[in-house]
Design a protein around this motif. Sequence first.
Motif, PDB file in Angstrom:
ATOM      1  N   LEU A 297      27.709 -36.156 141.361  1.00  0.00           N
ATOM      2  CA  LEU A 297      27.573 -36.135 139.905  1.00  0.00           C
ATOM      3  C   LEU A 297      28.940 -36.014 139.222  1.00  0.00           C
ATOM      4  O   LEU A 297      29.026 -35.890 138.006  1.00  0.00           O
ATOM      5  CB  LEU A 297      26.652 -34.984 139.475  1.00  0.00           C
ATOM      6  N   ASP A 298      29.999 -36.055 140.023  1.00  0.00           N
ATOM      7  CA  ASP A 298      31.360 -35.923 139.494  1.00  0.00           C
ATOM      8  C   ASP A 298      32.058 -37.279 139.623  1.00  0.00           C
ATOM      9  O   ASP A 298      32.366 -37.731 140.723  1.00  0.00           O
ATOM     10  CB  ASP A 298      32.083 -34.835 140.310  1.00  0.00           C
TER      11      ASP A 298
ATOM     12  N   ASN B 163      31.075 -34.875 145.585  1.00  0.00           N
ATOM     13  CA  ASN B 163      30.078 -34.494 144.572  1.00  0.00           C
ATOM     14  C   ASN B 163      29.563 -35.753 143.855  1.00  0.00           C
ATOM     15  O   ASN B 163      30.308 -36.412 143.132  1.00  0.00           O
ATOM     16  CB  ASN B 163      30.724 -33.524 143.573  1.00  0.00           C
TER      17      ASN B 163
ATOM     18  N   LEU C 293      20.549 -35.229 149.552  1.00  0.00           N
ATOM     19  CA  LEU C 293      19.973 -34.022 148.945  1.00  0.00           C
ATOM     20  C   LEU C 293      19.599 -32.986 149.986  1.00  0.00           C
ATOM     21  O   LEU C 293      19.286 -33.315 151.142  1.00  0.00           O
ATOM     22  CB  LEU C 293      18.685 -34.400 148.189  1.00  0.00           C
TER      23      LEU C 293
ATOM     24  N   ARG D 185      33.175 -28.494 146.298  1.00  0.00           N
ATOM     25  CA  ARG D 185      33.024 -27.915 144.945  1.00  0.00           C
ATOM     26  C   ARG D 185      34.242 -28.213 144.095  1.00  0.00           C
ATOM     27  O   ARG D 185      34.153 -28.377 142.888  1.00  0.00           O
ATOM     28  CB  ARG D 185      32.841 -26.397 145.032  1.00  0.00           C
TER      29      ARG D 185
ATOM     30  N   TRP E 169      15.675 -34.217 136.940  1.00  0.00           N
ATOM     31  CA  TRP E 169      17.093 -34.057 137.264  1.00  0.00           C
ATOM     32  C   TRP E 169      17.763 -35.414 137.513  1.00  0.00           C
ATOM     33  O   TRP E 169      18.514 -35.896 136.661  1.00  0.00           O
ATOM     34  CB  TRP E 169      17.185 -33.137 138.498  1.00  0.00           C
ATOM     35  N   LEU E 170      17.464 -36.046 138.663  1.00  0.00           N
ATOM     36  CA  LEU E 170      18.154 -37.287 139.028  1.00  0.00           C
ATOM     37  C   LEU E 170      17.332 -38.537 138.748  1.00  0.00           C
ATOM     38  O   LEU E 170      17.867 -39.641 138.689  1.00  0.00           O
ATOM     39  CB  LEU E 170      18.498 -37.255 140.533  1.00  0.00           C
TER      40      LEU E 170
ATOM     41  N   LEU F 107      25.547 -25.972 148.687  1.00  0.00           N
ATOM     42  CA  LEU F 107      26.149 -26.601 147.509  1.00  0.00           C
ATOM     43  C   LEU F 107      25.211 -26.700 146.314  1.00  0.00           C
ATOM     44  O   LEU F 107      25.629 -26.593 145.177  1.00  0.00           O
ATOM     45  CB  LEU F 107      26.620 -28.018 147.869  1.00  0.00           C
ATOM     46  N   GLN F 108      23.954 -27.006 146.582  1.00  0.00           N
ATOM     47  CA  GLN F 108      22.991 -27.233 145.491  1.00  0.00           C
ATOM     48  C   GLN F 108      23.466 -28.326 144.526  1.00  0.00           C
ATOM     49  O   GLN F 108      23.303 -28.225 143.313  1.00  0.00           O
ATOM     50  CB  GLN F 108      22.711 -25.925 144.722  1.00  0.00           C
ATOM     51  N   MET F 109      24.121 -29.344 145.100  1.00  0.00           N
ATOM     52  CA  MET F 109      24.431 -30.542 144.297  1.00  0.00           C
ATOM     53  C   MET F 109      24.305 -31.744 145.227  1.00  0.00           C
ATOM     54  O   MET F 109      24.452 -31.604 146.441  1.00  0.00           O
ATOM     55  CB  MET F 109      25.844 -30.458 143.708  1.00  0.00           C
ATOM     56  N   PRO F 110      23.972 -32.915 144.658  1.00  0.00           N
ATOM     57  CA  PRO F 110      23.835 -34.075 145.542  1.00  0.00           C
ATOM     58  C   PRO F 110      25.201 -34.557 146.019  1.00  0.00           C
ATOM     59  O   PRO F 110      26.176 -34.497 145.279  1.00  0.00           O
ATOM     60  CB  PRO F 110      23.171 -35.126 144.644  1.00  0.00           C
TER      61      PRO F 110
END
Length: 365
Positions: free
Chosen positions: A41-42, A39, A65, A21, A77-78, A142-145
Amino acid sequence: MQTQILSPSPRQIERAAEALRQGQLVAIPTETVYGLAGNGLDEAAVTQIFAVKERPRFNPLILHLAAGIPLETLQGWLLDLSAFTPVAQERLATLTNTFWPGPLTLVLPKSTLVPDLVSSGLPTVALRVPAHPVAQALLQALQMPLAAPSANRFGRISPTSARAVYAELSGRIPYILDGGPCAVGVESTVLKLSPEGIPTLLRPGGIPLETLEAHLGLRIRLPAESTGSSAHPRESPGQLSSHYAPSKPLLLLPRGIFQLQPADWQQIQSQSLGHARVGILGFSREPEKLLQHLQPHFPAATLHLEVLDPDPSLAASSLFASLRRLDEGAATLLLAEPPPLQQGLGHAMMDRLQRASRPWNPLPP
Ligand code: AMP
Ligand code: MG
């Protein structure tokens, strides 16, 4: 930086999740190989992945995922599936319903949310839902890829244990989550699905091509057929002809050890001159017989044998660990037998051995 190996307890998984995170990298277990996760998306985290691995930017990453995300959610979303025909939608649903979670990566049109760095500037993104319970616990928290290429330095042997990750990346990342040895042992199968629903195999891997064809009820194109080249940089930029390589020269034998012809032996002997220790990767249920057959051909050398089961699904899980042991051992030249069965996981193993090996030098006149 000190690298710590974490046991996969709920508390340690939460520690790894917190690091992720905050934009740090964590090596994670999956059923294929260990991944170097950040992450997805970061952009800063993804930039670190490329730096830590020394991976060239033209080589796109796979986003991992949590299980159970509906296709409709991914679409908003993606993914951008607006150009997908009903046939393509149906085939996509068949693939995700049948093979996720599992070692199948799907290459699909991406949304603008996915950083161009992840896809190396391509209009598509590679997605996978790993089946390893520790990876899933982390992804659910996490709920993020998570972008997670194999947790090795670029071009080298993929790690299938926490210890192997440590050997590759110690000092470069804060944590390695130890989920035990990887059950599949070779990377995921990468399949591209076009908006018309035409599937193309970009990389053989953990799900056999025949299994995918049986479920889709059609033949899957191989990249050579679609681009006319075996390097196919256009369709799958990261598939380089040299990869997964030990630091010592590895030569792939032209046929099975018991099928080698006098001319093959001449070639092998000319290549192994001056090597007092030779490492051999073979496929057999009778290692003693293999050694007895090999030794007379190497009168001056000590042989270091790594023997895998001829059944490709049993062999695949040990392939990279065996290569790594040969690489770390005393042998200075490595020889590998082609897998006896090149169907199922044998196809992926042959692909990895071809990329791990060097071309034979021509025989002296
Ligand atoms: P890995 O090296 O195991 O992380 O797998 C990543 C590989 O998947 C890359 O080297 C590519 O060959 C393939 N890949 C990932 N994203 C794409 C994409 N958008 N288009 C084509 N191939 C991709
Ligand atoms: Mg890799």
